[in-house]
Design an enzyme around this catalytic site. Structure first.
Site: not given
Ligand SMILES: Cc1cc2nc3c(=O)[nH]c(=O)nc-3n(C[C@H](O)[C@H](O)[C@H](O)COP(=O)(O)OP(=O)(O)OC[C@H]3O[C@@H](n4cnc5c(N)ncnc54)[C@H](O)[C@@H]3O)c2cc1C
Length: 1003
Positions: A759, A793
């Site tokens: 990720e 994020c």
């Protein structure tokens, strides 16, 4: 209930109804446009939803084109399909038919604005004063309320305050001209009530009010309320503090008490507060206020209402996993109302009562109870909303004499929001007004004792079957851990206590954990508090290659038995771990507050997510652990099932230090892969939390190994190790790509291809369309960009604003950003804190320099000198090619881009290497649909912030350069930690085949 009194209540109600026979509130009068539209809306739920949404967006439709487009989008695919009821008025005045759609749009706007004006006494103080004069002439008293937009900044809160001052000035100049109502002639209405009566909504006076900081919120609100109340007092007036959503209740009561006891006001009795009988807790609040008033010997006044936010409170509680705070059956609110009303009337010597309702049973109850208790007229009065229930208010005036109308005034923009609330209230199935005047329900039912209604409804209510959910062996269905509820005092108190407790561990040394044992090393890293780097939190032992070898050997040794343990058994460990984390939730939060600078709520969300991962993956593994038959042809059995891959390296980030660590590690573990876990340097002590949790959960030796260490020393070594089969990583794109490259190269003795789940970054955009609700969009963008200092994020780093709304949006955004408090995360007053460490601080500062060159700085906040702070920064004039629009910054820097239209906004939003999260604020159904199709990101959020994905409900993760792998917290995630196998067995022997129940056999 005394039957004699009950009979009197019903008789009084019947008389009341008789006195207004044949009349209907204007909102239901079918001779008018409003009445017709309401009638249609009550018969047609879809139309009602569209109509109310349209009313909500209407003030933003400033051009004929946008008005016409929205009418079509909301009500029809083309002009001919627009319901006749909406065109009514346009046709009547000869405007419809051959005439242009533009004209019809104008007529619809005019009709809806007319409807709003029905509930508002004026758009400015001059109009308001004219209406008040008229109302008083008709024999009604008033309470004036200044409508405000939600205040998102201090400048708006100040403007709201100034608006009140203006209307107060206007009233001060007029009040001597008003004759007193009633006959007393002592200068007061009815001989006891001030003529000037004002209602205030506290949240609008302080933009930073929040339940986790009640003292700060009360102090902030008081600074603007005191001058208003002082002025009201000087005019001999009355002020009532309205009650808003539950999250403001405690601070409202606290402020009321503080104001009431202030030296300058304690001898002035004209201060009131509102209680809402739909809240389950209201009786306790009432008892508290009454005993407080007695203890202080200070008379108070209470307006009792049922409550205006029933749907909101119910939906929020459901979404956040809280107990529903309101009664869920309408008669329960009525019963509570009657009980509280009686209690107030019994205490009339110390508490004045304002009975606010539109319900004739409620009024009749109060009148008869007041008579039974011999309550003097001066100790209670009746209140009704302006524009509602005209026959009821007239009837009330005839019977009780003392009726006060609640009179909002102000711009049509907030006026429309108010209108939507009133329309909802009037058209709700449970509404007394709807049942009485639109549906003509029998009097017997309308006037019935609510306790009987409740009993009857409960007896005949259908048995409801909850929606079917998949089952996971012996485990109950998955449910998210509840979000934090700061309205609970114990929750607020838990944080400072846990933080103080965590500080007691300062200076501790944290060992590695390998093969079920602590392992100390000489190489140590010091962990400090980013808000005060002089505060050393602990020393964390660092792993070198030797320790990595030890850990991999232990994991490898544990692999086969762990892999072959039944999935249910492995899942049990996760469920145990979840219970441990739940029990220790505040301790786990406290470490995050100190080590990475997470605000209380952010830390709680992180731990809550960790718990969710444990519970969710446990269930998912049970699901996947059952072999699945593929195809149903007789004579052949095909079974698909999964097996673990091998030793997993879990390399975690510091931004969701517990959640992502637990998520990746628990997925690997429950799938049967032993783990070497490397936390990020800045959150190593948080990472040690996994050791505590998994050790207590009793994981077998070697299944979980804790190896913090310097990437330069052991990072590549771990990734390249031939015995590591699986790497789960979350972090920056650079590191993620490097891991993929290293993992792709096959090492000597490596037995299988490594799988990488990575990720990576994001450059997330939120689009603000020209019809967006700015109250929502400003706060949503602010939170998405600066919550936890923009270090998520999922954080918003670009806001793309469509031109027509650009100036209004950025002005409000900039002011909102200037209003928040910045400082250590442990103080709940602070919205933004330090970034995680000096290296990150340096990096972000570099980007701020670039931003200054590329754009125009709108906001750059001063920050504390000491600590790892960087200024909260908003830069306008950014274009897609700018570095600020392309590179991930991971800090509190927001780029603002002006797009010429929605198409361009979508194009720019997609013009990034990343595709993680995105958001759109729009009230155009067509644009929302377009965004679903064309805004290509992993997680798209419509009309809400773009952070805070929840396990199962919003499986999380992106594509392009944002990651490889499927979504964390979703149904495909565990598959990445497993190899699928299929076994096919021919079950036919010499032509004989046992036929199974699920075989596709001949009929
Ligand atoms: C003068 C005045 C001032 C007001 N000030 C405030 C204020 O400060 N704060 C505030 O919140 N409201 C305020 N209101 C609004 C008020 O809450 C609503 O107008 C009121 O709830 C409508 O109730 P009713 O008695 O007129 O009608 P009814 O039709 O008897 O009651 C409707 C109410 O019942 C409740 N209800 C509906 N469905 C359910 C259910 N399924 N289960 C349980 N309860 C249910 C809701 O509260 C709903 O509004 C004020 C109203 C007036 C007249």
């Amino acid at each position: 209930m005394n039957p004699e009194i009950e009979n009197k209540i019903v008789a009084r109600g019947q008389e009341f109804f008789k006195s207004i026979a044949g009349e209907a509130p204007s909102i239901f009068s079918k001779g008018h446009w409003t009445g017709k539209v309401m009638d249609w809306a009550m018969k047609n739920e879809d139309f009602k939803v569209q109509l109310f949404r349209f009313v909500d967006v209407l003030p933003y439709l400033n051009t004929g084109e946008s008005l016409q487009r929205h009418i079509e989008e909301y009500f029809a695919g083309n002009d001919c399909e627009i319901p006749a009821v909406l065109k009514w008025g346009a046709e009547k005045s000869g405007l419809f038919g051959g005439l242009a759609a533009k004209v019809m749009g104008k007529a619809i706007r005019g009709n809806i604005e007319g409807m709003a004006k029905q509930f508002i006494i004026g758009e400015n103080s001059k109009e308001a004063m004219k209406s008040l004069r008229k109302l008083r002439k008709d024999g009604f008293a008033f309470v004036v309320d200044f409508l405000g937009e939600a205040t998102v900044s201090e400048i708006e809160a100040q403007a709201y305050h100034d608006g009140y001052m203006e209307i107060l000035d206007a009233m001060a100049a007029e009040q001597h001209k008003w004759d007193c109502l009633g006959k007393s002639g002592n200068g007061q209405d009815w001989g006891h009530a001030p003529k000037v009566n004002v209602a205030v909504k506290l949240s609008a006076f302080y933009s930073q009010a929040k339940p986790q900081d009640i003292p700060g919120s009360v102090a902030g609100m008081l600074t603007r309320i005191v001058p208003i109340y002082r002025k009201i007092k000087a005019m001999g007036g009355f002020m009532c503090i309205d009650m808003e959503q539950l999250k403001y209740k405690e601070m409202t009561i606290e402020l009321f008490k503080q104001l009431r006891t202030m030296d300058e006001f304690k001898d002035y009795p004209h201060l009131g507060i509102v209680l809402q009988s739909y809240l389950r807790d209201t009786e306790n609040d009432l008892d508290g206020l009454l005993s407080w008033a007695r203890a202080k010997s200070l008379p108070i006044s209470i307006r009792l209402v049922k409550g205006a936010y029933w749907d909101f409170e119910t939906v929020m509680a459901k979404q956040c996993g809280w107990d529903v705070p309101v009664w869920t059956q309408k008669p329960e609110s009525d019963i509570c109302y009657e009980r509280c009303a009686r209690k107030i009337l019994e205490n009339h010597d110390i508490c004045h009562f304002a009975c606010a309702s539109h319900n004739i049973r409620t009024f009749s109850y109060v009148m008869e109870t007041a008579r039974e208790l011999n309550v003097p007229d001066s100790r209670y009065e009746f209140q009704v909303l302006y524009g509602m229930a005209e026959p009821v208010r007239k009837g009330l005036k005839n019977v009780a004499g003392r009726v006060r109308l609640y009179c909002p005034y102000g711009d049509l923009l907030p006026g429309m929001a108010y209108l939507v609330r009133r329309l909802l209230e009037n058209t709700a199935n449970e509404s007394f007004l709807r049942q009485s005047f639109a549906e003509g329900k029998e009097l017997e039912r309308l006037l019935e004792n609510p306790a009987l209604t409740l009993k009857r409804e409960q007896e005949c209510s259908p048995v409801t079957h909850p929606a079917k959910r998949p089952s996971y062996g012996n485990l109950p269905p998955f449910k998210n851990h509840q979000l934090i509820d700061f309205t609970i005092p114990e929750v607020r108190a838990a944080f400072p206590k846990a933080i103080a407790e965590a500080r007691k561990s300062k200076g501790k040394t944290y060992p590695l954990y390998i093969n079920g044992k602590d392992v100390a090393t000489q190489d140590r890293m010091t962990s400090t508090n980013p808000a005060d780097p002089d505060e050393v939190l602990g020393q964390v032992c660092q792993a070198g290659r030797t320790e990595i070898d030890m850990a991999i050997e232990a994991a490898d040794k544990a692999f086969l038995s762990w892999r072959d343990m039944p999935a249910e058994k492995r899942a049990e460990y996760l469920v145990k771990a979840a219970a441990i984390a739940r029990r220790r939730i505040y301790d786990l939060c406290a470490v995050q507050v100190l080590e990475v600078g997470k605000q209380w709520d952010q830390a709680y969300n992180d731990v809550g997510e960790a718990i969710d991962f444990l519970e969710y993956y446990a269930r998912e593994m049970v699901r996947l652990g059952t072999p699945r038959r593929m195809g149903f042809e007789p004579g052949e059995h095909n079974h698909l099932f999964y097996q673990a891959k091998g030793v997993a390296a879990v390399i975690a980030p510091w931004n969701f230090p517990l959640a992502i660590s637990v998520g990746m590690a628990s997925a690997a573990i429950v799938a049967g892969n032993p783990v070497i876990y490397k936390p990020a340097g800045p959150s190593s002590i948080v990472g040690y939390g996994l050791v505590e949790i998994f050790r207590e959960a009793g994981l077998p030796e070697g299944v979980f190994n804790f190896c913090p260490g310097r990437s330069s020393v052991m990072g590549d070594y771990l990734i390249e190790h031939p015995k590591v089969s699986l790497i789960a990583f979350t972090g920056s794109m650079e590191v993620g790509l490097r891991i993929q490259e290293k993992a792709a190269k096959v090492q000597p003795e490596q037995a299988q291809c490594k799988r990488v789940i990575a990720e990576m970054g994001g450059k997330n955009a939120i689009i603000v369309d020209d019809d967006a609700d700015l109250d929502e969009a400003v706060l949503g963008v602010l939170y998405s960009a600066f919550g936890f200092q923009g270090q998520k994020c999922s954080a918003c780093s670009r806001v793309i604003v469509v031109e027509p709304i650009y100036e209004r949006f950025i002005e409000r955004l900039a002011e909102a950003a200037k209003s928040v408090k910045i400082g250590p995360a442990e103080d709940p007053a602070n919205y933004m804190g330090p970034v995680v460490g000096p290296a990150q601080q340096k990096d972000i500062l570099k980007y701020i320099d670039i931003a200054k060159q590329e754009g125009e700085v709108l906001v750059m906040r001063e920050v504390p000198q000491k600590g790892c702070y960087v200024p909260m920064t908003i830069v306008a004039g950014i274009r897609p090619e700018h570095r600020i629009a392309q590179e991930e910054i991971f800090g509190p820097v927001l780029a603002v881009m002006k797009a010429k239209d929605f198409d361009q906004a979508i194009e720019w939003a997609n013009a990034s290497r990343f595709a993680l999260t995105g958001g759109v604020y729009s009230r155009s159904p067509r644009h929302l649909e377009q965004a679903r199709r064309e805004f290509r990101v992993g997680n798209l959020y419509l009309n809400r912030n773009c952070v805070g994905a929840l396990v199962e409900r919003q499986p999380f993760g992106g594509f392009k350069m944002s990651g490889v792998g499927s979504k964390a917290g979703g149904p495909d995630y565990l598959l990445q930690f497993l190899d699928p196998r299929v076994v096919t067995e021919n079950t036919m022997r010499r032509g004989f085949t046992p036929i199974e129940d699920d075989d596709n056999w001949v009929c």
